[in-house]
Design an enzyme around this catalytic site. Structure first.
Site, PDB file in Angstrom:
ATOM      1  N   GLY C 205      13.666  -9.344  -2.066  1.00 15.71           N
ATOM      2  CA  GLY C 205      12.968 -10.006  -0.969  1.00 15.71           C
ATOM      3  C   GLY C 205      13.757 -11.148  -0.355  1.00 15.71           C
ATOM      4  O   GLY C 205      14.986 -11.179  -0.413  1.00 15.71           O
ATOM      5  N   LEU C 231      12.238  -1.104  -0.052  1.00 17.28           N
ATOM      6  CA  LEU C 231      13.163  -2.212   0.184  1.00 17.28           C
ATOM      7  C   LEU C 231      13.830  -2.682  -1.113  1.00 17.28           C
ATOM      8  O   LEU C 231      13.151  -2.895  -2.122  1.00 17.28           O
ATOM      9  CB  LEU C 231      12.376  -3.370   0.809  1.00 17.28           C
ATOM     10  CG  LEU C 231      13.226  -4.440   1.499  1.00 17.28           C
ATOM     11  CD1 LEU C 231      13.952  -3.872   2.684  1.00 17.28           C
ATOM     12  CD2 LEU C 231      12.339  -5.597   1.913  1.00 17.28           C
ATOM     13  N   ASP C 232      15.137  -2.864  -1.082  1.00 16.25           N
ATOM     14  CA  ASP C 232      15.904  -3.373  -2.220  1.00 16.25           C
ATOM     15  C   ASP C 232      15.837  -2.462  -3.448  1.00 16.25           C
ATOM     16  O   ASP C 232      16.149  -2.891  -4.566  1.00 16.25           O
ATOM     17  CB  ASP C 232      15.436  -4.790  -2.632  1.00 16.25           C
ATOM     18  CG  ASP C 232      15.570  -5.786  -1.504  1.00 16.25           C
ATOM     19  OD1 ASP C 232      16.420  -5.569  -0.616  1.00 16.25           O
ATOM     20  OD2 ASP C 232      14.833  -6.786  -1.496  1.00 16.25           O
ATOM     21  N   GLU C 233      15.425  -1.214  -3.257  1.00 19.35           N
ATOM     22  CA  GLU C 233      15.263  -0.308  -4.392  1.00 19.35           C
ATOM     23  C   GLU C 233      16.219   0.878  -4.339  1.00 19.35           C
ATOM     24  O   GLU C 233      16.188   1.742  -5.214  1.00 19.35           O
ATOM     25  CB  GLU C 233      13.811   0.216  -4.445  1.00 19.35           C
ATOM     26  CG  GLU C 233      12.771  -0.825  -4.786  1.00 19.35           C
ATOM     27  CD  GLU C 233      12.819  -1.243  -6.243  1.00 19.35           C
ATOM     28  OE1 GLU C 233      13.212  -0.432  -7.095  1.00 19.35           O
ATOM     29  OE2 GLU C 233      12.474  -2.412  -6.519  1.00 19.35           O
TER      30      GLU C 233
END
Lengths: 288, 288, 288, 288
Positions: C205, C231-233
């Site tokens: 995040g 997101l961010d994964e």
């Protein structure tokens, strides 16, 4: 730093920042013949706190240790300083908690044998009997406190009594696979160092290497931190990582991780022995 | 550290060690309203020399800078201290020397543009014209001094004059492929930072990456050091390495090395900008 | 590896593991005069998948590229292999997305200029005009697509059209401060590389450096990964870290982090250029 | 990689490079039911040599090991290949040489106890009696061969006889403070791993940490290499470094260096156990 520390003393202080702090203590010490060998300061902008470590040689002191401490008490009181003094000829007393994994324990004992850590280890405590032979080979008392849900409170109480009777300064959780209760943690606040086998705050909780494997990270790590009642959330003292790749199975990560755990835990314990750690809320100041 | 340094000053001192040094300067400064933000000391056991860096805020000074310097001169004289003071609102002036490789130059200019380095770059000097467009794009004067065996002495003399006229504090050899003469080095003693593309003292001299390839090392490195008349022998300021393997050709090592060179040179330049470097014979003290 | 790649080809395959895979492709290639320069395999125990990269020299091929691809199609079909072939004389086409931070962009362009990356950059796309001068100085088309909540869908559609018209192989999010919609991500599945400024999965995040500062970590990191709708994964391609300490403010972490971001992003982009990345669910295989 | 290796075999080959090598061996193995688990190749551009490691599962072999070896002999003969095969169920036999420092020895024995190294250690050999208790605690035979200038030749002859009688595959010099004679080195060519306590080729010879201290380096390292008759010049297998600073005394460097020595030596020994090392003149190929 630990070596030849016969006449060395270390003063740790923390207080709200204000002008004149550095000069006040430096003057007090040098006025009485202490030679300052190293002085380190840190001002935390987050909360305007001031932290200082002063290492000095007592050989030329023209007053007794008690008199010095009395003067320090007065001076530190003027500045609302929390302070703590240690002497190199009074090695700290450490209890090591283990379960079944020996790598962190064996590593610490090796460092102890070859003089890397200026401390005593009066006892090794475990919830399992497996590592007794290692304690024996090093001539260290080994106490087993099996833990069940039912007896946990009682056993911990007995552990606290043992730790107190042995005048333990620091508890090291060397891959101890039990969660400590708030009572034990509270009894040794900021004096319990745990090694968590991940780069916190990534992979909190159980089986971090397996979590890391599944997430496909390219580095694995370990974190030494003070144990608090919030699991895996205590102030971090030391961290390091090791490269890994798609070739590494979860088992390989466990193996690689052991090397990082050993080094990181030893670094944190050494920092504690040398009185280089100050806690500032969730953060720590670790002077070099 | 470089940022928001409007009212900051930094004092660097070195002298033979004796009791009272820390207290003396701390008292002088705080007596006149300077708030010490950070103070770092080092005592070199090799030769019993004492080194100190004090960063303080001048905002509350009750005397002028000139008066402060005058008082410092007297106090430092009492202790045979060499001393030097810098002010955050007087950024250092840097000349960058280059030849044909642009990676170190471009890296430094990027850091300059985004505010990482608190300095001015009045001139880029080269023995070749190739990198002029980079200087142009950054609005920096670019001077070419072609060097031949015959004209070297004259050209360097002209370079010294230019550096002096621009009041240069630091010369950075950003992969400048010419050996400086003792005259130029002497004119900027401990003020010329060179980047050598190996982990010194391994692979001194020419073509270090090719030497490293042939030797089959598993790490390649870079070293930032002060230039002295003994080639590749000056005090080391910063070093780092990168892993390599049998898969890496000499060309790969050159490529990997560029990343290390950039970071190491920038780290050294930044330490100089922040007045964190003190020289002690062949060794350097680089405070963090 | 990128260099002198005129007659090189790279074959990437993945399929369920079974006996004979290595021999099958090696035989097919060498039977037609391809000299295998490097072959790398990986068998993922998690799901018994097999991954292979074969780099070979086409100079001695006794059939055309089309004929080779036709034979590969037949052979790979027999083993349920997914496969992809690339040729060194057909550099990939890359679009770089940026916002206002220039460090990752400037770093990539430096590497492009000095020949470290075997690719073309037909366009730089931004939601802000600030970095146009950098594109101009490098002679690269710069397109601004300002994004608002209202126009996001339309603007992304125009971006996709532009990317397609320019035959873009890879999108690099070089600190692009907008979340891409599933449509854009889906259009370039496993072909969008993002740099996240933390050691994922720590600090997902916003404002990861500030999170890291507050948590008091002793290392900060950066992660290059394929962008996915989570997101961010997405699958991690490269990660690295840099030591930090109590002395570092959040601002210092941002500065230190920039160096890690640059290196990690470049490493991932280079791996993509060299066809060294294969995706396996949430994990990636990145051959060296 | 060492674990669960019951039915695994590893084939190492080296030869002048030519087309068809990869396919030839892969076909031979898979034709007889061997499942290739991992295959790694390297082509050394320096001398156009080809190196390969193939790890395969023997469980499905439709011929005996002897028949396989016979076929390999014929095939490798066609390509002028040097080759060597090892089986996971035949752990290598290692002799560890020590003097008075225990850290490398204790580290290797810890790794042995917890299953990190797939080998047997039938004997520990020393020129001093000090470390006997460590051998005893691990149930390993300990032989003292005091070395003087006069008896060196005889003692080494006796050591060679002992090593041969114990069918030793690898000699590990774990900080053994004696220079081996060419006779002993020749008897175990490319089968003696030494740990040198510096980042070779920096600081060859005696007291490297003191040399490093005086030179003021900012990183100290360790190097594991095959022992050759040219002291400190053998092929490097593994290297690593640790950051140091002006604060570190020579004694601190010795301490920090111990950690690097341990890890680097273990990495090299593990690579040997896994048959991942091939020697190419002064350079080594170490597959991951």
């Amino acid at each position: 730093m630990s070596e030849n520390s016969g006449t060395r003393a270390t003063l740790l202080v923390s207080c709200p920042d204000r002008t004149g702090l550095v000069a006040a203590l430096a003057s007090l010490l040098s006025d009485h013949g202490a030679n300052i060998l190293r002085a380190q300061q840190h001002r935390e902008s987050l909360n305007s706190m001031f932290f200082q470590r002063i290492e000095f040689d007592c050989a030329g002191l023209d007053i007794s240790r008690e008199e010095l401490e009395s003067l320090l008490g007065i001076e530190c009181g003027r500045y609302d300083m929390e302070w703590k003094i240690s002497y190199g000829d009074q090695p700290k007393r450490v209890a090591i908690f283990v379960s079944k994994f020996e790598h962190c324990l064996s590593d610490l004992l090796l460092r102890l044998r070859i003089g890397e850590l200026n401390c005593r280890v009066p006892v090794i405590i475990s919830n399992h009997p497996e590592l007794k032979s290692i304690a024996d080979a090093n001539g260290i008392r080994f106490e087993v406190f099996p833990i069940t849900k039912e007896n946990k409170q009682d056993q911990e109480q007995r552990e606290i009594e043992l730790l107190n009777s042995l005048e333990i300064d620091l508890v090291v959780l060397a891959r101890y696979m039990q969660i400590l209760s708030p009572t034990l943690i509270g009894a040794f606040s900021n004096r319990i160092i745990n090694i968590h086998h991940s780069f916190l705050p990534a992979f909190v909780g159980a089986k971090p290497y397996h979590q890391a494997y599944e997430r496909g990270v390219k580095l694995i790590g370990a974190t030494a931190h003070f144990a608090t009642t919030d699991l895996d959330e205590g102030p971090i003292i030391a961290q390091d990582v090791e490269a890994c790749s798609h070739r590494d199975s979860a088992k390989d990560l466990v193996r690689k991780g052991r090397d990082v755990e050993r080094v990181v835990l030893a670094r944190a314990v050494r920092a504690f022995m040398d009185d280089r750690i100050l806690v500032n809320g969730r953060r720590s100041v670790v002077f070099e």
